[in-house]
Design an enzyme around this catalytic site. Structure first.
Site, short mmCIF file in Angstrom:
data_model
loop_
_atom_site.label_atom_id
_atom_site.label_comp_id
_atom_site.label_asym_id
_atom_site.label_seq_id
_atom_site.Cartn_x
_atom_site.Cartn_y
_atom_site.Cartn_z
N HIS A 102 35.15 31.53 23.56
CA HIS A 102 34.71 30.68 22.45
C HIS A 102 34.75 29.22 22.87
O HIS A 102 35.58 28.84 23.70
CB HIS A 102 35.64 30.87 21.25
CG HIS A 102 35.49 32.21 20.60
ND1 HIS A 102 36.26 32.60 19.53
CD2 HIS A 102 34.66 33.26 20.86
CE1 HIS A 102 35.91 33.83 19.16
NE2 HIS A 102 34.94 34.25 19.95
N LYS B 280 31.20 40.37 13.50
CA LYS B 280 32.12 39.78 14.47
C LYS B 280 33.59 40.10 14.19
O LYS B 280 34.49 39.50 14.77
CB LYS B 280 31.95 38.25 14.58
CG LYS B 280 30.57 37.76 14.90
CD LYS B 280 29.88 38.55 15.98
CE LYS B 280 30.47 38.41 17.34
NZ LYS B 280 29.85 39.37 18.30
N GLY B 281 33.80 41.07 13.34
CA GLY B 281 35.19 41.45 13.04
C GLY B 281 35.79 42.40 14.07
O GLY B 281 37.00 42.63 14.09
N TYR C 152 41.27 45.44 25.66
CA TYR C 152 41.45 46.87 25.91
C TYR C 152 40.10 47.54 26.12
O TYR C 152 39.11 47.17 25.48
CB TYR C 152 42.19 47.54 24.74
CG TYR C 152 43.69 47.36 24.84
CD1 TYR C 152 44.45 48.23 25.63
CD2 TYR C 152 44.33 46.30 24.20
CE1 TYR C 152 45.82 48.05 25.75
CE2 TYR C 152 45.69 46.11 24.32
CZ TYR C 152 46.42 46.99 25.10
OH TYR C 152 47.77 46.81 25.23
P1 A3P Z 1 34.26 37.77 20.36
O1 A3P Z 1 33.13 38.16 21.25
O2 A3P Z 1 33.98 36.56 19.57
O3 A3P Z 1 35.59 37.67 21.08
P2 A3P Z 1 31.58 42.87 16.48
O4 A3P Z 1 31.51 44.11 17.32
O5 A3P Z 1 31.82 43.16 15.03
O6 A3P Z 1 30.41 41.96 16.74
O7 A3P Z 1 32.86 42.07 16.94
C1 A3P Z 1 32.95 41.46 18.19
C2 A3P Z 1 34.39 41.11 18.42
O8 A3P Z 1 35.15 42.29 18.67
C3 A3P Z 1 34.61 40.27 19.65
O9 A3P Z 1 34.45 38.92 19.28
C4 A3P Z 1 36.04 40.63 20.08
O10 A3P Z 1 36.98 39.62 19.81
C5 A3P Z 1 36.37 41.84 19.23
N1 A3P Z 1 36.97 42.95 19.95
C6 A3P Z 1 37.94 43.74 19.44
N2 A3P Z 1 38.34 44.64 20.34
C7 A3P Z 1 37.59 44.43 21.44
C8 A3P Z 1 37.55 45.07 22.71
N3 A3P Z 1 38.37 46.08 22.99
N4 A3P Z 1 36.66 44.61 23.64
C9 A3P Z 1 35.86 43.56 23.34
N5 A3P Z 1 35.85 42.92 22.15
C10 A3P Z 1 36.71 43.35 21.20
#
Ligand code: A3P
Length: 313
Positions: A280, A70-71, A261
């Protein structure tokens, strides 16, 4: 969006605990999260029986995105895929942390990597590695000079994101769900055994990696910065991987509806899947405070470890 809401509603109706929990968890105030263009498989679906493009081969990765879950690991991988000298793996392999996969050997692992040209580097991502006790030693045994990418975001925010992902997975699988406060608090105290909290103890996991790799071999991407302004973070990754600078500002555009983005490359525009960037739940402020103060000391210890600070306290 409409179909997403309808299917969510159906899931809610089918799940006995869901309606009150959903309201309690604050999903009613969801920000609009239309994602009309889920990420198509890019460089991904090579069928092992089809003949490879001439001049290409499969190789173990030059770099691995090791987490954190989730990073922003998917965003980072997709954004690096813009680079012409990068070939990204289609799926999370869990080679180093799942014993049954590891037992199949490096040949099996390599076969799951994409075909790449000699001038390209291969990158895979498995977010579970960061918190895996086995992965650091095993990755080091494969290639002690491999370059590791670690994308981190505010650990409190990460806990909520982790909860949200599990919440939706459970809804989809018709399992009962709980409000986040019920998981964060046990017997009136913060439930520090809750896995989502454990995964946010960055210092604990980083210590394990630093037993096997020098700090210089682990580049930390600021996941919060990647959300708000992806290009500078990607330029730092290009430098870390010794790639020529090829990712440019026109490769990104802000999608108002998604609130994130999205990517423009090879004449195509695409946003991440709707499971990325979900709204969230709002969390009880006292519980949130407890969580933040518990994580504070771990954050400080992490900052000392990596000789760098982040905006999370
Ligand atoms: P949330 O869905 O909680 O907002 P991972 O791919 O490691 O599971 O991480 C998911 C997270 O990537 C999302 O968490 C979101 O905040 C983040 N993220 C970063 N850049 C993003 C983008 N361009 N589009 C969608 N999510 C993005």
């Amino acid at each position: 969006m409409a179909s997403f809401l309808v299917s969510l509603l159906l899931l809610v109706l089918q799940t006995y605990a869901a309606p009150s929990e959903l309201i309690k968890a604050g999903f009613g105030s969801a920000r609009d999260s239309i994602d009309p263009d889920p990420v198509p498989p890019v460089n991904v679906s090579e069928d092992s029986t089809s003949s490879p493009p001439p001049g290409t081969s499969k190789r173990t990765p030059h770099s691995i995105i090791i987490g954190v879950r989730k990073g922003g690991t998917r965003a980072l991988l997709e954004m690096l895929d813009i680079h012409p000298e990068v070939a990204v793996a289609a799926t999370e392999v869990h080679f180093f942390d799942w014993d049954e996969n590891y037992a199949k050997g490096l040949e099996w692992y390599r076969d799951l990597m994409p075909y790449s040209y000699p001038h390209q580097i291969t990158i895979e991502k498995t977010p579970g590695y960061f918190t895996s006790p086995l992965a650091p030693e095993r990755i080091c045994a494969m290639n002690s000079s491999i370059k590791l990418l670690l994308i981190l975001r505010d650990p409190t925010e990460r806990v909520i994101s982790d909860y949200t992902q599990v919440y939706f997975n459970r809804l989809e699988n018709h399992k009962p769900v709980q409000a986040i406060e019920n998981l964060l608090v046990r017997n009136g105290a913060l439930n520090i055994r809750y896995k989502a909290i454990q995964r946010s103890l960055y210092d604990v996991h980083m210590r394990n990696w630093l037993k096997h790799f020098p700090l210089e071999q682990i580049h930390i991407v600021n996941g919060d910065a990647l959300i708000h302004d992806p290009l500078p973070e990607l330029q730092k990754v290009e430098r870390f991987l010794n790639l020529p600078p090829r990712i440019v500002s026109s490769n990104f555009y802000f999608n108002q509806t998604k609130g994130f983005y999205c990517i423009r490359s090879d004449g195509r525009e695409r946003c991440l899947h709707e499971s990325k960037g979900r709204p969230h739940p709002s969390v009880n402020s006292t519980v949130l405070q407890q969580l933040r103060s518990y994580l504070r000391e771990h954050n400080r210890s992490f900052f000392r470890m990596v000789k760098r600070t982040f905006s999370w306290q």
